[in-house]
Write an enzyme that holds these catalytic residues in place. Structure first.
Site, PDB file in Angstrom:
ATOM      1  CG  LEU A  10       4.488   4.357   6.541  1.00  0.00           C
ATOM      2  CD1 LEU A  10       3.830   5.673   6.248  1.00  0.00           C
ATOM      3  CD2 LEU A  10       3.443   3.268   6.787  1.00  0.00           C
ATOM      4  CG  ASP A  11       9.430   2.838   1.797  1.00  0.00           C
ATOM      5  OD1 ASP A  11      10.433   3.556   1.758  1.00  0.00           O
ATOM      6  OD2 ASP A  11       9.261   1.949   2.651  1.00  0.00           O
ATOM      7  N   PRO A  12       5.468   3.305  -0.354  1.00  0.00           N
ATOM      8  CG  PRO A  12       4.145   1.419  -0.698  1.00  0.00           C
ATOM      9  CD  PRO A  12       5.414   1.866  -0.044  1.00  0.00           C
ATOM     10  N   GLY A  32       5.335   7.715  -1.694  1.00  0.00           N
ATOM     11  CA  GLY A  32       5.505   7.895  -3.130  1.00  0.00           C
ATOM     12  C   GLY A  32       4.263   8.416  -3.809  1.00  0.00           C
TER      13      GLY A  32
END
Length: 797
Positions: A558-560, A563
Site C-alpha cells: 500500500l505504501d507505493p 506514494g
C-alpha cells in the site's frame, strides 16, 4: 477578482486510443479531474469490454465491471481513421498503445502518451505481458506467500493500475511544462517499469548487502504479526508498549518475562511472543481486540474482504460508493484523491459508440501564453520548491517523484524520533539494511531503505516543539510552492502549520496530506502502515491459497500506492495553479486510492453481491495461470494462458499428452481441469532452468516469466538496458545502485542525480537562504532548535 471554481483539468481534451487497462485507467483519471476524454473504439468494442468480472444486470458489451471501472466519465465513439485524425487535431492529450505511436504521426500541440508492457527497446520488448508476468519480473511475487509453497502474484490487475497512475502523472507533468513554456513532447509509460517501482527497495537492498527479501519473513524495524481470532484475522505492527499487548490479549504473565523486557530483546524473541499471542487469541473475537489496540495507538487492521469493507461505514460516510448518473443499479467509486476544486468521479462509463455523433461537448480552453522559457533537456519541475514533512515510504515516495522530476525538495527531519526508514533509533545497531551490514558511527546515514526513497532531496532537522523551530518552518513554507505530509490528521494544524496557516503566508501554496483513511469518518484517527492499510482495503482478503489463511503482499504494497497518488495529487494541483492562478488543499486517503486498484472486485460485490474467493494463482479469466517449479531451490516460472491460441502453442511446445484432450481447447474446459493441467505442467517444468524456459516460451508466443528474487531483479538485463537501474555516489556508503521511477518524458526527462542526504546535510544552505548567518545557525544548534545529528535515547518496550 473572482476565482474560477472548476475542475483542475476543465477544458482539456483527451483522445484515448488505447486498448489496455493501463491506458484506459489513465484516461479515467484524467476524466475524474475534469478533462473531456473520448474513447475511440472499434465496431466490436474495446477488448476491455470483454474483461472479467461481468455483471448480470447488463448485456454485452456493457456488462464488464472492469471496463466500467476504468472508463467512468468518458465518451465513446466509433469513427474511421480520418475522423480519428480530426479528433486528435483537436486534442491536448492523446493516449496510444506504443506500437501504434509511429503511425499516428506528429500532432501539433498535443502531448502523446505511449503505453506498453515493456517498451520499444530492451531484451523484453517483444515479450507478452499480463499481471502475473509483470509481478514475477518485479521481485514482488517472489516475496508474496508462504515460504514452503509457490509464490503468489497477488490479485486482479494491480500492475496495470500502477502503470495507469504513472501515465497520469507523466502526462500531467508534460501538461504543466506546456502550460509554463509552450514546450510540447511525447511521454512514455511501461507496465514493467511501473510495476518494478512498486517493490520495496529491491535493487537497493541487494546493492547494499547482497541480500533480498523472501516469502514468509518480515524484516521490518518493528514486529509484524498476523493473528487468527475466533471470527477473523488481524494484522498488527508493534513498535512499543508491550504491556498494553499483554493486557489486551489477557497475557499479563508475559509483562515481566525477561525475553520481552525491552525493545531489543522483544524483537529478538518476537516469534515466541507471537506464539503466546496466538494461543490467547483463540478465545477472542476481532471486536474484542481491535478497538483496544487502536486506542493504544497500535497499527492494526482486520484483514477484510470487499464485502466486509462495504459493510462498514467508513467509506459510505466519505461517499466513496456512488450511483452513476442515470444508473441507480450500478456503483462507481469516488475520487482517488480529493481536490478542493470539483472532481467528477461519479459519471457513468459510456455505452459502445454512444457519442459518435458528438464527440466533444465542452469547449477547449487554449493554453495560456507561456510565462517561462524552458529548453529541451531541462528538468520538468525545475524552479519548484517543496517542503517535505513525510516519513517512511509512502510520503517520501510521493516527494521522491517530485525530486525525480526536478523539484527542490527540503526534507524536515526529527532528531529525536527519527524517520523510521533511517533505521533503528534504539540500542540495537545493525541490520541487513545497513550498507555492507555495518552501521558504523552514523547508522542513520547508511540505511538502504532511507536512501532508496530520498535521492535528490535536502535535509534539515528542526525542533517543531519549539516556537523558533516552528517559525523557521513557516518562513520556509512562505518560499515554497508545495507542502507534503503523511502525518495523522490535524497534526500540522495543531502545530500551526495547517493549510489555512500557510495559505495566509503564501496564497498560492499547495498542500497535500496523505492520511491512511482520510481526515473524516470513524477510522480517520486510525494509524496505518502498508500491511494494515492493505488489510483494511479489502485487498488482503482476496489473496491466499484457498485454505482460509489470508496473504498480504510482500514486505508491503500500500505504501507505493499512496506514494504514486501523492505525486499525482501534487501535479494535478500544480496544473490547476498554472491555469487558474491559485493553490489548494488536496487529501490523499491512501486506503481509498487502493480501493480503485481492486475496483472491479468492489463493484462485483456492490452491484451483484458476489465475492471472489482466493485460490492461489488461479483466476477465472485465464488457465493455466500459476507459478510452476523449475530446477533449483525455490525457483519458479510464471505461465499464463489468456486465450485458446496460446493454449495450442503451449500444447505444441510441451508435448504433454494430456493437453491433446479436445475438452481443454476452451477456457471453460481448462478451468474445469485446472488441477490436472497444473500437475502435468509442473512435472514438465520441474527440471528446466527458469530463465531459459521463459525465453523459449515467450519466443513461441506464450506469456511466461521467471519469478525473480531481488538479486535477479538487480541483474535484470531489460531494466538495465533501459537505464532503470542507476548508480549514485553517497559520501557515507559510496557508489550504490538504485531503481528508478517510471516517469519518461522525451524533451524534459527527470532522473536521479544525487544520492539521499546525510542527516542535516543542508542546514547551512537552507537556513542561509533565509538570511541566517553562521553565528545564527550555531546559536540555533546550541539551543536545540536545529540539529546536525540525531539525538537518540534508549527506549523500553
Amino acid at each position: 477578482m473572482t476565482k474560477l471554481v472548476r475542475p483542475a483539468l476543465a477544458g482539456i481534451r483527451v483522445v484515448d486510443l488505447t486498448m489496455s487497462i493501463a491506458g484506459q485507467y489513465c484516461g479515467r483519471l484524467l476524466a475524474d479531474y475534469g478533462a473531456e476524454v473520448v474513447l475511440v473504439e472499434p465496431e466490436t468494442g474495446s477488448p476491455t469490454r470483454g474483461l472479467w468480472p461481468k455483471t448480470s444486470k447488463r448485456q454485452a458489451p456493457e456488462n464488464s465491471l472492469l471496463f466500467r471501472h476504468i472508463n467512468t466519465g468518458k465518451r465513446s465513439v466509433i469513427v474511421g481513421s480520418d475522423e480519428v485524425r480530426k479528433l486528435c487535431a483537436d486534442a491536448d492529450i492523446i493516449l496510444v498503445e506504443a506500437p501504434d505511436r509511429q503511425a499516428l504521426g506528429e500532432i501539433p500541440g498535443a502531448i502523446v502518451c505511449s503505453v506498453s508492457d515493456f517498451g520499444t527497446t530492451g531484451p523484453y520488448r517483444d515479450w507478452l505481458g499480463g499481471e502475473m508476468i509483470q509481478h514475477a519480473l518485479s521481485g514482488v511475487m517472489h516475496t508474496t506467500g508462504a515460504f514452503d509453497r509457490e509464490p503468489l502474484y497477488g490479485v486482479g490487475q494491480r500492475s496495470a493500475y500502477a502503470a495507469g497512475v504513472t501515465a497520469f502523472t507523466t502526462v500531467l507533468t508534460a501538461l504543466y511544462v506546456r502550460e509554463r513554456s509552450g514546450l510540447v513532447q511525447d511521454v512514455e509509460t511501461t507496465v514493467s517499469e511501473a510495476c518494478a517501482a512498486m517493490g520495496q527497495q529491491v535493487v537497493t537492498q541487494y546493492s547494499f548487502t547482497q541480500t533480498y527479501a523472501v516469502r514468509g519473513k518480515y524484516e521490518g524495524g518493528g514486529m509484524m504479526a498476523q493473528i487468527q481470532l475466533k471470527d477473523g484475522w488481524i494484522i498488527m505492527w508493534v513498535q512499543r508498549n508491550w504491556p498494553a499487548i499483554c493486557e489486551i490479549f489477557d497475557m499479563r504473565e508475559a509483562v515481566n518475562d525477561p525475553r520481552f523486557a525491552d525493545f531489543v530483546t522483544l524483537q529478538r524473541h518476537w516469534l515466541e511472543a507471537v506464539a503466546i499471542i496466538e494461543e490467547k487469541s483463540k478465545k477472542k473475537t476481532v471486536a474484542d481486540v481491535f478497538d483496544p489496540l487502536q486506542e493504544a495507538k497500535f497499527c492494526v487492521a482486520a484483514i477484510s474482504t470487499p464485502a466486509e469493507v462495504l459493510s462498514g461505514n467508513q467509506f459510505s460516510v466519505r461517499d466513496m460508493l456512488r450511483k452513476p448518473a442515470g444508473e441507480p443499479d450500478m456503483t462507481a467509486l469516488g475520487p482517488v484523491f480529493r481536490t478542493t476544486t470539483p472532481h467528477r468521479a461519479d459519471r457513468p462509463a459510456p455505452k459502445l459508440g454512444e457519442h459518435s455523433d458528438t464527440p466533444w461537448t465542452a469547449d477547449r480552453i487554449a493554453p495560456a501564453k507561456p510565462a517561462t522559457a524552458l529548453l529541451p533537456g531541462s528538468l520538468p519541475l525545475a524552479g519548484l520548491r517543496v517542503l517535505d514533512f513525510t516519513l517512511a515510504w509512502a510520503g517520501p515516495m510521493a516527494t521522491r517523484g517530485l525530486s525525480f522530476l526536478g523539484a527542490d525538495v527540503i526534507k524536515i527531519e526529527n532528531a529525536i524520533a527519527l524517520d523510521p526508514w533511517r533505521g533503528p533509533s534504539r540500542a540495537n545497531p545493525g541490520s541487513l539494511w545497513h550498507a555492507d551490514g555495518k552501521p558504523n558511527d552514523n547508522p542513520w546515514d547508511r540505511y538502504s531503505l532511507f536512501l532508496s526513497q530520498n535521492h535528490d532531496k535536502k535535509s534539515l532537522s528542526l525542533n517543531l516543539k519549539s516556537e523558533r523551530g516552528l517559525q523557521i518552518a513557516r518562513d520556509l513554507a512562505a518560499t515554497c510552492d508545495v507542502v507534503v505530509a503523511n502525518f495523522s490528521p490535524r497534526v500540522l494544524e495543531r502545530l500551526g502549520l495547517g493549510y489555512a496557516d500557510l495559505k495566509a503566508l503564501n496564497p498560492r501554496i499547495i498542500m497535500v496530506e496523505m492520511p491512511a483513511f482520510g481526515n473524516t469518518g470513524p477510522w480517520s484517527a486510525h494509524v496505518g502502515v502498508g500491511k494494515t492499510m492493505e488489510a483494511a482495503s479489502g485487498m488482503g482478503g482476496l489473496i491466499g491459497y484457498g485454505d482460509g489463511v489470508p496473504v498480504l503482499t510482500g514486505p508491503a504494497y500500500l505504501d507505493p500506492i499512496g506514494g504514486l497518488h501523492g505525486t499525482a495529487a501534487v501535479l494535478t494541483a500544480l496544473v490547476q495553479r498554472e491555469r487558474d492562478g491559485f493553490g489548494q488543499y488536496v487529501e490523499v486517503a491512501q486506503v481509498e486510492a487502493a480501493l480503485h486498484w481492486i475496483g472491479e472486485f468492489i463493484l462485483q460485490t456492490a452491484v451483484d453481491g458476489v465475492e471472489t474467493k482466493p485460490e492461489g494463482n488461479a483466476v477465472p479469466w485465464a488457465s493455466p495461470h500459476d507459478a510452476f517449479p523449475t530446477a533449483g531451490d525455490d525457483q519458479w516460472i510464471a505461465i499464463a494462458i489468456y486465450d485458446d491460441a496460446q493454449w495450442q502453442k503451449l500444447r505444441d511446445v510441451t508435448g504433454i499428452a494430456l493437453f491433446n484432450d479436445p475438452a481443454l481447447a476452451t477456457l471453460e474446459g481448462r478451468l474445469a481441469a485446472r488441477r490436472a493441467i497444473t500437475a502435468a505442467l509442473a512435472d514438465w517444468t520441474r527440471t528446466r532452468e527458469k530463465h531459459d524456459l521463459a525465453a523459449r516460451l515467450q519466443a513461441a508466443g506464450i506469456p511466461a516469466a521467471p519469478v525473480m528474487s531481488g538479486g535477479e531483479v538487480y541483474r535484470d538485463p531489460h531494466l538495465r538496458d533501459r537505464g532503470f537501474i542507476q548508480v549514485l555516489d553517497h559520501p557515507e556508503v559510496g557508489p550504490r545502485e538504485y531503481s528508478s521511477l517510471a516517469y519518461r518524458l522525451s524533451l524534459t526527462p527527470g532522473g536521479m542525480r544525487t544520492a539521499g542526504p546525510l542527516f542535516g546535510q543542508h542546514t547551512s544552505e537552507i537556513l542561509g537562504d533565509l538570511g541566517l548567518t553562521d553565528t545564527d545557525i550555531a546559536a540555533l544548534v546550541r539551543d536545540e532548535v536545529v540539529f546536525l545529528h540525531p539525538k537518540l535515547a534508549g527506549a523500553s518496550a
